[in-house]
Design a protein around this motif. Structure first.
Motif, PDB file in Angstrom:
ATOM      1  N   PHE A  12     -20.597  25.562   7.662  1.00  0.00           N
ATOM      2  CA  PHE A  12     -20.155  25.193   6.324  1.00  0.00           C
ATOM      3  C   PHE A  12     -19.207  26.260   5.812  1.00  0.00           C
ATOM      4  CE2 PHE A  12     -23.942  27.715   5.826  1.00  0.00           C
ATOM      5  CZ  PHE A  12     -23.675  28.550   4.748  1.00  0.00           C
ATOM      6  N   SER A  13     -18.408  25.905   4.824  1.00  0.00           N
ATOM      7  CA  SER A  13     -17.394  26.831   4.324  1.00  0.00           C
ATOM      8  C   SER A  13     -17.840  27.619   3.101  1.00  0.00           C
ATOM      9  CB  SER A  13     -16.107  26.069   3.998  1.00  0.00           C
ATOM     10  OG  SER A  13     -16.370  25.099   3.001  1.00  0.00           O
ATOM     11  N   SER A  14     -18.721  27.055   2.282  1.00  0.00           N
ATOM     12  CA  SER A  14     -19.129  27.721   1.049  1.00  0.00           C
ATOM     13  C   SER A  14     -20.403  27.078   0.533  1.00  0.00           C
ATOM     14  CB  SER A  14     -18.020  27.579  -0.001  1.00  0.00           C
ATOM     15  OG  SER A  14     -18.438  28.086  -1.255  1.00  0.00           O
ATOM     16  N   GLN A  15     -21.177  27.859  -0.213  1.00  0.00           N
ATOM     17  CA  GLN A  15     -22.356  27.311  -0.865  1.00  0.00           C
ATOM     18  C   GLN A  15     -22.784  28.228  -1.998  1.00  0.00           C
ATOM     19  OE1 GLN A  15     -25.699  27.079   1.818  1.00  0.00           O
ATOM     20  NE2 GLN A  15     -25.945  29.277   1.960  1.00  0.00           N
ATOM     21  N   ASP A  16     -23.409  27.662  -2.987  1.00  0.00           N
ATOM     22  CA  ASP A  16     -24.068  28.417  -4.044  1.00  0.00           C
ATOM     23  C   ASP A  16     -25.467  28.713  -3.514  1.00  0.00           C
ATOM     24  OD1 ASP A  16     -25.620  29.185  -6.264  1.00  0.00           O
ATOM     25  OD2 ASP A  16     -24.419  27.973  -7.629  1.00  0.00           O
ATOM     26  N   PRO A  17     -25.923  29.969  -3.521  1.00  0.00           N
ATOM     27  CA  PRO A  17     -27.263  30.260  -3.014  1.00  0.00           C
ATOM     28  C   PRO A  17     -28.367  29.467  -3.723  1.00  0.00           C
ATOM     29  CG  PRO A  17     -26.050  32.294  -3.371  1.00  0.00           C
ATOM     30  CD  PRO A  17     -25.207  31.182  -3.922  1.00  0.00           C
ATOM     31  N   ARG A  18     -28.119  29.069  -4.959  1.00  0.00           N
ATOM     32  CA  ARG A  18     -29.103  28.252  -5.681  1.00  0.00           C
ATOM     33  C   ARG A  18     -29.049  26.786  -5.255  1.00  0.00           C
ATOM     34  NH1 ARG A  18     -27.521  28.594 -11.435  1.00  0.00           N
ATOM     35  NH2 ARG A  18     -25.502  28.618 -10.445  1.00  0.00           N
ATOM     36  N   TYR A  19     -27.924  26.358  -4.693  1.00  0.00           N
ATOM     37  CA  TYR A  19     -27.728  24.984  -4.235  1.00  0.00           C
ATOM     38  C   TYR A  19     -27.144  25.001  -2.824  1.00  0.00           C
ATOM     39  CZ  TYR A  19     -28.322  24.084  -9.191  1.00  0.00           C
ATOM     40  OH  TYR A  19     -28.815  24.037 -10.470  1.00  0.00           O
ATOM     41  N   PRO A  20     -27.949  25.416  -1.832  1.00  0.00           N
ATOM     42  CA  PRO A  20     -27.428  25.609  -0.474  1.00  0.00           C
ATOM     43  C   PRO A  20     -27.134  24.293   0.241  1.00  0.00           C
ATOM     44  CG  PRO A  20     -29.789  25.938  -0.488  1.00  0.00           C
ATOM     45  CD  PRO A  20     -29.376  25.738  -1.920  1.00  0.00           C
ATOM     46  N   VAL A  21     -26.385  24.406   1.306  1.00  0.00           N
ATOM     47  CA  VAL A  21     -25.983  23.257   2.113  1.00  0.00           C
ATOM     48  C   VAL A  21     -27.195  22.555   2.738  1.00  0.00           C
ATOM     49  CG1 VAL A  21     -25.581  24.549   4.240  1.00  0.00           C
ATOM     50  CG2 VAL A  21     -24.244  22.484   3.776  1.00  0.00           C
ATOM     51  N   GLU A  22     -28.287  23.271   2.952  1.00  0.00           N
ATOM     52  CA  GLU A  22     -29.489  22.664   3.529  1.00  0.00           C
ATOM     53  C   GLU A  22     -30.061  21.566   2.631  1.00  0.00           C
ATOM     54  OE1 GLU A  22     -28.956  25.968   3.565  1.00  0.00           O
ATOM     55  OE2 GLU A  22     -28.716  26.222   5.726  1.00  0.00           O
ATOM     56  N   ASN A  23     -29.672  21.527   1.359  1.00  0.00           N
ATOM     57  CA  ASN A  23     -30.116  20.448   0.475  1.00  0.00           C
ATOM     58  C   ASN A  23     -29.676  19.079   0.998  1.00  0.00           C
ATOM     59  OD1 ASN A  23     -31.336  22.286  -1.195  1.00  0.00           O
ATOM     60  ND2 ASN A  23     -29.786  22.200  -2.794  1.00  0.00           N
ATOM     61  N   LEU A  24     -28.588  19.038   1.763  1.00  0.00           N
ATOM     62  CA  LEU A  24     -28.140  17.766   2.336  1.00  0.00           C
ATOM     63  C   LEU A  24     -29.118  17.222   3.381  1.00  0.00           C
ATOM     64  CD1 LEU A  24     -24.306  18.359   2.808  1.00  0.00           C
ATOM     65  CD2 LEU A  24     -25.461  17.070   0.999  1.00  0.00           C
TER      66      LEU A  24
END
Length: 189
Positions: A12-24
């Motif tokens: 992944f290119s970017s993420q907010d640590p509070r809303y990480p890509v793993e949420n997908l």
């Protein structure tokens, strides 16, 4: 129609640590994947590994502030330098006016096999690459709430021996991607 599980995030290119890509990866879609608050490139990219290689019949995407989305497909067996194929060309998820006014951020976009580009349609894939962008708001986070992938085939009909077969040509389809705000499977019938 059978759901296809997304097994993990490849990159992944970017993420907010509070809303990480793993949420997908969460099936409930309660928490989105959002860009890092300091991110200024206005583009996000995620590459997802599917549980198995399948011909993709449907993709449902929950938007969270993205203006545009493009979906590409590939195979985990491919060399790293091999380019992915475009399954869904760049489509608008929000209008420029809605983006600037921060309206209608959340919606569902549903794609079916007839919306997919040739030669990617009808082939078996185990990798998805989603590219999201929001060029109309220089500040503010954006991302996706969920992604759901389904195959038209019954899981028992998917034979692993045929998963790595090379691409074959198929008739061209020219339908533009459809839009629907009803996330249920019954809406497709």
């Amino acid at each position: 129609m059978a759901p296809v599980k997304i097994s993990h995030v490849v990159s992944f290119s970017s993420q907010d640590p509070r809303y990480p890509v793993e949420n997908l990866l969460c099936p409930d879609g309660r928490r989105p994947w959002l860009s890092c608050p300091q991110e200024r490139s206005r583009q996000l990219r995620v590459e997802l590994q599917l549980e198995r290689a399948v011909p993709i019949g449907y993709i449902d995407v929950g938007n969270w502030g993205c203006a545009f989305l493009q979906i590409e497909v590939g195979r985990s067996s491919w060399p790293l330098d091999r380019p992915y194929l475009t399954l869904v060309p760049s489509v608008a998820l929000m209008t420029p006016a809605d983006s600037k006014l921060d309206r209608n951020r959340c919606g569902v976009r549903m794609f079916k096999e007839a919306d997919f580009l040739v030669p990617a349609a009808g082939q078996k894939w185990d990798r998805l690459r989603l590219t999201c962008s929001q060029p109309f708001r220089p500040r503010g986070q954006f991302g996706l709430c969920f992604i759901r992938v389904r195959t038209l085939l019954d899981p028992e009909l998917c034979h692993p021996a045929a998963e790595d077969a090379e691409l074959k040509g198929s008739p061209q389809r020219s339908n533009p991607a459809s839009s629907c705000r009803i996330p249920s499977a019954e809406a497709r019938l």
